[in-house]
Design a protein around this motif. Structure first.
Motif, short mmCIF file in Angstrom:
data_model
loop_
_atom_site.label_atom_id
_atom_site.label_comp_id
_atom_site.label_asym_id
_atom_site.label_seq_id
_atom_site.Cartn_x
_atom_site.Cartn_y
_atom_site.Cartn_z
N HIS A 61 -6.31 2.36 8.76
CA HIS A 61 -7.72 2.24 9.25
C HIS A 61 -8.27 1.10 9.14
N LYS A 62 -7.94 0.17 8.51
CA LYS A 62 -8.50 -1.25 8.33
C LYS A 62 -7.83 -1.86 9.35
N MET A 63 -6.87 -1.46 10.00
CA MET A 63 -6.26 -2.55 11.06
C MET A 63 -6.51 -2.11 12.40
N SER B 146 0.89 -1.20 0.02
CA SER B 146 -0.10 0.07 -0.04
C SER B 146 1.06 1.19 0.09
N THR C 145 -4.90 6.42 6.31
CA THR C 145 -5.45 5.78 5.01
C THR C 145 -4.79 4.66 5.05
#
Length: 274
Positions: free
Chosen positions: A266-268, A206, A263
Motif C-alpha cells: 500500500h505504501k508503494m 516485510s 499490506t
C-alpha cells in the motif's frame, strides 16, 4: 426449401460470429532451463496493463504453486483487481509451475513418516538456488523490473517461503507466508528460526503471515513463528500476523492475499493522476 434457406442463414450467422472471436490472453508462458535443478521449468507471467506501451519498471511478485491449474489464474485476477482499485501498484506476477512440489518445497528430514509420505523429499536447497541463480536473473534480463521482489507461498509453499526468509532473506524484500507447514521435520525449522534470523537478516524485509482454521498444530506453529518475528530486530523486519478463523486450508490463499498484497504494497501505490 424455406427450412433449408433458414438453416443456411443460421449456419452463416454462426460462422460469422465465430469468425469474429479472438483469444482472451491473460499473460505469457516462458520456459527456462534450470542448471540448478537440471530440468526445464514453466513460468506463467502476468504483465501489468500498458506494459508493452511504456518503459516503466515494475516490482515482481513470485508465486509458488504458479501453474495455470494451481494458483496463477486466480492470483493474477486478484493482482489486476487490487491494481485497478489502487490497493497496490502495477506489478509483474511470475507463477512458477510445479514439477514436484514435495521435493522442491521441503528440506531433508529425519522423520520416518515424512520420508514415507514424501519419498522425493529434501530438495529445497536446490530450489532456493534455482530462485537465486536461474529465475531472478532470467526475469531481470527479459522484463523491466525494479529491485522489489515478493515471494508468495502457501502450505508447503509457505514452508519454503519461510525457509528462504530464514536462510536467504536478501533474495526478496517482501514475503507472504500463508498457512506454512511448519509441522515438517518435527517443527525443526521453527526451532532454528531465532538463530537463523539473527545470523542471516542483514537488510529490511516485510512479512505478511496468516493462518486459518486449519487445526491446532498449524495454528500454534504459525503463532509461534509470529512471536519469533516479533522478537527479531524491529529495524530489519516489519511483520504482520493475521488470524483468519473463517477460512480453511482450501479457502485461505485468495482471501488472505487480498489483505496481504494490500499490506505489503500500500505504501508503494503512486499518487492518482489529477
Amino acid at each position: 426449401m424455406k427450412k433449408f434457406l433458414i438453416s443456411c442463414l443460421l449456419l452463416g450467422s454462426i460462422m460469422v460470429a465465430k469468425a469474429q472471436q479472438t483469444p482472451f490472453v491473460l499473460g505469457v508462458t516462458d520456459k527456462i532451463t534450470s542448471r540448478e535443478l537440471g530440468e526445464s521449468r514453466t513460468l506463467n507471467i502476468y504483465l501489468p496493463e500498458g506494459y508493452s506501451k511504456d518503459t516503466a519498471t515494475y516490482p515482481v511478485v513470485y508465486l509458488l504453486d504458479g501453474s495455470a491449474n494451481e494458483d496463477f489464474i486466480h492470483v493474477s485476477g486478484l493482482v489486476q483487481y487490487l491494481t485497478m482499485i489502487r490497493f497496490m501498484p502495477p506489478v509483474i506476477l511470475v507463477g512458477i509451475a510445479n514439477v514436484d512440489r514435495k521435493r522442491d518445497f521441503t528440506f531433508p528430514t529425519t522423520i520416518a513418516e515424512d520420508k514415507k509420505a514424501y519419498p522425493t523429499t529434501g530438495g529445497s536447497a536446490k530450489f532456493i538456488a534455482f530462485l537465486e541463480k536461474d529465475l531472478q536473473p532470467y526475469i531481470s534480463k527479459h522484463y523491466r523490473v525494479r529491485p522489489n521482489r515478493t515471494l508468495v507461498g502457501q502450505s508447503l509453499g509457505g514452508l519454503l517461503a519461510a525457509e528462504v526468509l530464514l536462510r536467504r532473506p536478501s533474495l526478496f524484500e517482501q514475503y507472504a507466508i500463508i498457512s506454512p507447514s511448519f509441522w515438517w521435520s518435527n517443527q525443526s525449522l521453527l526451532t532454528e528460526a531465532p538463530a537463523l534470523l539473527q545470523a542471516n537478516l542483514k537488510q529490511p524485509v516485510s512479512v505478511y503471515l496468516s493462518v486459518g482454521e486449519e487445526g491446532a498444530v498449524m495454528k500454534n506453529d504459525a503463532t509461534r513463528f509470529a512471536g519469533i518475528l516479533a522478537a527479531a530486530n524491529p529495524q530489519l523486519i516489519n511483520a504482520r500476523y493475521v488470524l483468519m478463523p473463517a477460512e480453511n486450508h482450501l479457502t485461505i490463499l485468495h482471501r488472505s492475499l487480498y489483505g496481504g498484497l494490500d499490506t505489503l504494497f500500500h505504501k508503494m501505490v503512486p499518487p492518482a493522476k489529477q
